[in-house]
Scaffold this active site. Structure first.
Site, mmCIF file in Angstrom:
data_model
loop_
_atom_site.group_PDB
_atom_site.id
_atom_site.type_symbol
_atom_site.label_atom_id
_atom_site.label_comp_id
_atom_site.label_asym_id
_atom_site.label_seq_id
_atom_site.Cartn_x
_atom_site.Cartn_y
_atom_site.Cartn_z
ATOM 1 N N HIS A 1 -0.803 -10.782 -5.923
ATOM 2 C CA HIS A 1 -1.886 -10.930 -6.889
ATOM 3 C C HIS A 1 -1.342 -11.435 -8.210
ATOM 4 C CE1 HIS A 1 -0.196 -7.157 -8.312
ATOM 5 N NE2 HIS A 1 -0.926 -7.245 -9.413
ATOM 6 N N CYS B 1 -3.486 0.591 -0.632
ATOM 7 C CA CYS B 1 -3.493 -0.568 -1.534
ATOM 8 C C CYS B 1 -4.915 -0.900 -1.991
ATOM 9 C CB CYS B 1 -2.882 -1.779 -0.841
ATOM 10 S SG CYS B 1 -3.061 -3.277 -1.848
ATOM 11 N N CYS C 1 -6.301 -4.587 -0.935
ATOM 12 C CA CYS C 1 -6.626 -4.975 0.428
ATOM 13 C C CYS C 1 -8.146 -4.926 0.608
ATOM 14 C CB CYS C 1 -5.935 -4.026 1.426
ATOM 15 S SG CYS C 1 -4.193 -4.420 1.715
ATOM 16 N N HIS D 1 0.753 -5.902 -3.314
ATOM 17 C CA HIS D 1 -0.167 -6.903 -2.753
ATOM 18 C C HIS D 1 -0.098 -8.192 -3.596
ATOM 19 C CE1 HIS D 1 -3.911 -7.596 -0.276
ATOM 20 N NE2 HIS D 1 -3.898 -8.655 -1.088
ATOM 21 N N HIS E 1 -1.790 -8.359 2.842
ATOM 22 C CA HIS E 1 -0.898 -7.587 1.985
ATOM 23 C C HIS E 1 0.539 -8.118 1.992
ATOM 24 C CE1 HIS E 1 0.010 -3.792 -0.178
ATOM 25 N NE2 HIS E 1 1.188 -3.881 0.425
ATOM 26 N N GLN F 1 -2.818 -12.332 -12.523
ATOM 27 C CA GLN F 1 -3.721 -11.828 -13.542
ATOM 28 C C GLN F 1 -4.221 -12.969 -14.413
ATOM 29 O OE1 GLN F 1 -2.525 -7.940 -15.315
ATOM 30 N NE2 GLN F 1 -0.577 -8.379 -14.342
ATOM 31 N N ASN G 1 2.939 -11.919 -12.103
ATOM 32 C CA ASN G 1 4.174 -11.148 -12.182
ATOM 33 C C ASN G 1 4.518 -10.770 -10.760
ATOM 34 O OD1 ASN G 1 4.021 -11.161 -15.005
ATOM 35 N ND2 ASN G 1 2.901 -9.227 -15.055
#
Lengths: 365, 365
Positions: free
Chosen positions: A189, A72, A75, A187, A136, A191, A176
């Site tokens: 996250h 990932c 991470c 993971h 994660h 944007q 998303n």
């Protein structure tokens, strides 16, 4: 008090750490030696028939596609594995996307074309990735409120920073979540897109807010909020500073609008109290989505802020959170009516969606 | 010369057969005894923030979901199996959708609400299913041109008929093809929506056409067509009466616009010659999509006709055909930017898409 520390990755991209605990060491250098410079060719092309821009970003076709969890890239760098985050731990980290849809650097390679009906230019914006946590396996809905407060401060700070870029007209912070939405990295996250134009949906909202102000002297978002509170049937949560409700005309099977009671244009304008309260309200909304189904709910969550240079006084901040899952194992696909004509067909009545989001009625009834 | 024969299904819904061979017996009665009357509650709710309608159609949540092929409701009624089509064979058949998003009957049960900011009404439109062929396994792209001509005549006739309904403001003929787009019945079929309002996308196009006409005296669609032909890089096929091209500002990985050379508003306005030529041009476009990948290409194809009561003289008919597949096994998902902000990010340059659709360049290059 959130502090930030800015550095650069080995290919020149910016990385910013956000921490609520002071004194964290975030100086670790990016030691990757196999990372070629990113090359971007984002352009925006005007479609005169539909009066909107399409963004063409060819280089993205080659982007990372679902790497295994032990590789990932979001991470922390640990155990000899070097990721996008050089530090061995972090609270919240933001970095420039390596495969951005919008890129300031495109201005160097994309020519301006102004030969009507053909008009295009570099999509000179900015795309950032927000890592919500170093863990994660902890989705946003399970973060603690103090941690979420750091995310909110990061969103607000990035909004301020990206708004200062000449070519950026709109800052959109969004998440998303879920493979069903095409998310390629699991993971947790989100944007941030700094668009070089005001996205059509928000341009239209700006016009609606201006028109309503001109006609009634009032804010449409304030009026909607008051009407939803008076009605009550679609309210999901209501706190000192925030109200979340399913809109009367929701497009999606489960859709929530989260708005501050105070009339204000964007995330940077929120007070400390409003941010603390938001952390709780936002978690309440996400947890309502998480409870809907037996498996994690795919969702899109986005902040509708004021455009950078237009109509700031009429704008009223709001977040929109919705899922594309309409029933267990069934998605709301955007087919002919939605993708072709922009008419959304919603199979779930907003009042029923609200009952289910409040846990008053099972989803598989 | 296409002839039509209209009848009714046992629950009262209309069924119309279209045939090019005269003298077909289409009088078979619907003998199903287990079909309860359909109940619809379609409503349109106005969203003042985004200035569009959401259609709420709760009854659709219970609709047929991927029946096994031997129970296909769009096959002719044969061997004791009773379907939506009572005849033992047919060429093209159109019937009212049993689970419609829009329904004239909703006017009986949905109250008008006009208490700003809440405004809603019955979505008094009409949804029809178009069975392109009785053959379950022949996709549209493999029909012969004479058969496609019958489909075109059916589209044109339904446009005329639905346009005559008082509450219908727009007739949209479209095909959703492929499970990836959420199609639940694999039998080759399309749909026709008679919307009780002009869909936002076409409303915007109408405004753009009017503005261009007012400013230049010319038709924007004609100007675009001439510019695309002069450029040539994005042309897919060009015949006596039709031109297909990938738009300069395409939103989708593979997207084609098919327009008649003559300025005309809708399908009923096409001459015999234009319809015959269209059958070939349309097949050329669909076959180009079919060749892109190793497995059948999911696509959405829709006709952008003039609104029924507005701007008919400025409107120029066009079809839009696009796929959501961006690479083998990979879909273009509509995530935060598209669904949240209405900004499409396209990873495939329109010029490259055109080369691939013309077969000049492999897709997995």
């Amino acid at each position: 008090m959130t502090t930030s520390y800015a550095t650069r990755l080995v290919d020149g991209r910016e990385l910013i750490y956000y921490d609520r605990k002071p004194g964290q060491d975030r100086t670790a250098a990016d030691l990757r030696t196999d990372l070629p410079p990113a090359f971007t060719t984002s352009q925006m092309r005007w479609n005169p028939l539909f009066r909107d821009y399409a963004v063409i970003a060819e280089h993205r076709q080659e982007r990372t596609y679902r790497p295994p969890a032990d590789l990932c890239p979001l991470c922390p760098s640990r155990d000899g594995k070097r990721t996008e985050i050089p530090a061995s731990d972090y609270e919240v980290a933001v970095f420039e996307n390596r495969f951005p849809s919008l890129s300031l650097a495109s201005a160097d390679v994309i020519p301006l074309i102004d030969e009507p009906p053909f008009r295009s230019a570099a999509a000179a914006g900015r795309c950032e990735v927000v890592c919500f946590t170093s863990d994660h396996d902890t989705p946003f809905a399970q973060l603690d409120p103090e941690h979420v407060r750091t995310v909110i401060d990061a969103w607000a700070d990035r909004t301020t920073v990206l708004s200062a870029i000449d070519s950026v007209d709109y800052v959109f912070c969004f998440e998303n979540r879920g493979e069903e939405i095409g998310v390629t990295l699991s993971h947790p996250h989100g944007q941030i897109y700094g668009y070089p134009f005001v996205p059509p949906r928000f341009y239209k909202t700006g016009e609606a807010l201006e028109r309503h102000r001109a006609r009634t002297g009032a804010c449409l978002q304030c009026d909607l909020l008051a009407a939803e509170c008076a009605d009550g049937a679609r309210i999901i949560t209501s706190s000192t500073h925030w109200v979340a409700y399913v809109p009367f005309a929701a497009r999606w099977p489960y859709e929530v609008r989260l708005v501050p009671r105070r009339h204000l244009p964007d995330l940077p304008a929120l007070t400390d109290d409003e941010r603390d309260d938001l952390a709780h309200a936002y978690l309440t909304v996400l947890q309502a989505f998480e409870r809907l189904f037996d498996t994690p709910t795919p969702y899109i969550a986005g902040w509708q802020q004021s455009p950078v240079r237009r109509g700031r006084d009429v704008w009223h901040l709001g977040a929109e959170i919705f899922t594309i899952r309409r029933a267990p194992g069934r998605l709301k696909h955007l087919a002919g009516s939605e993708s072709g004509a922009a008419v959304w067909i919603n199979d779930v009545a907003p009042e029923v969606a609200a009952q289910r989001l409040r846990g008053e009625r099972p989803v598989d009834e």
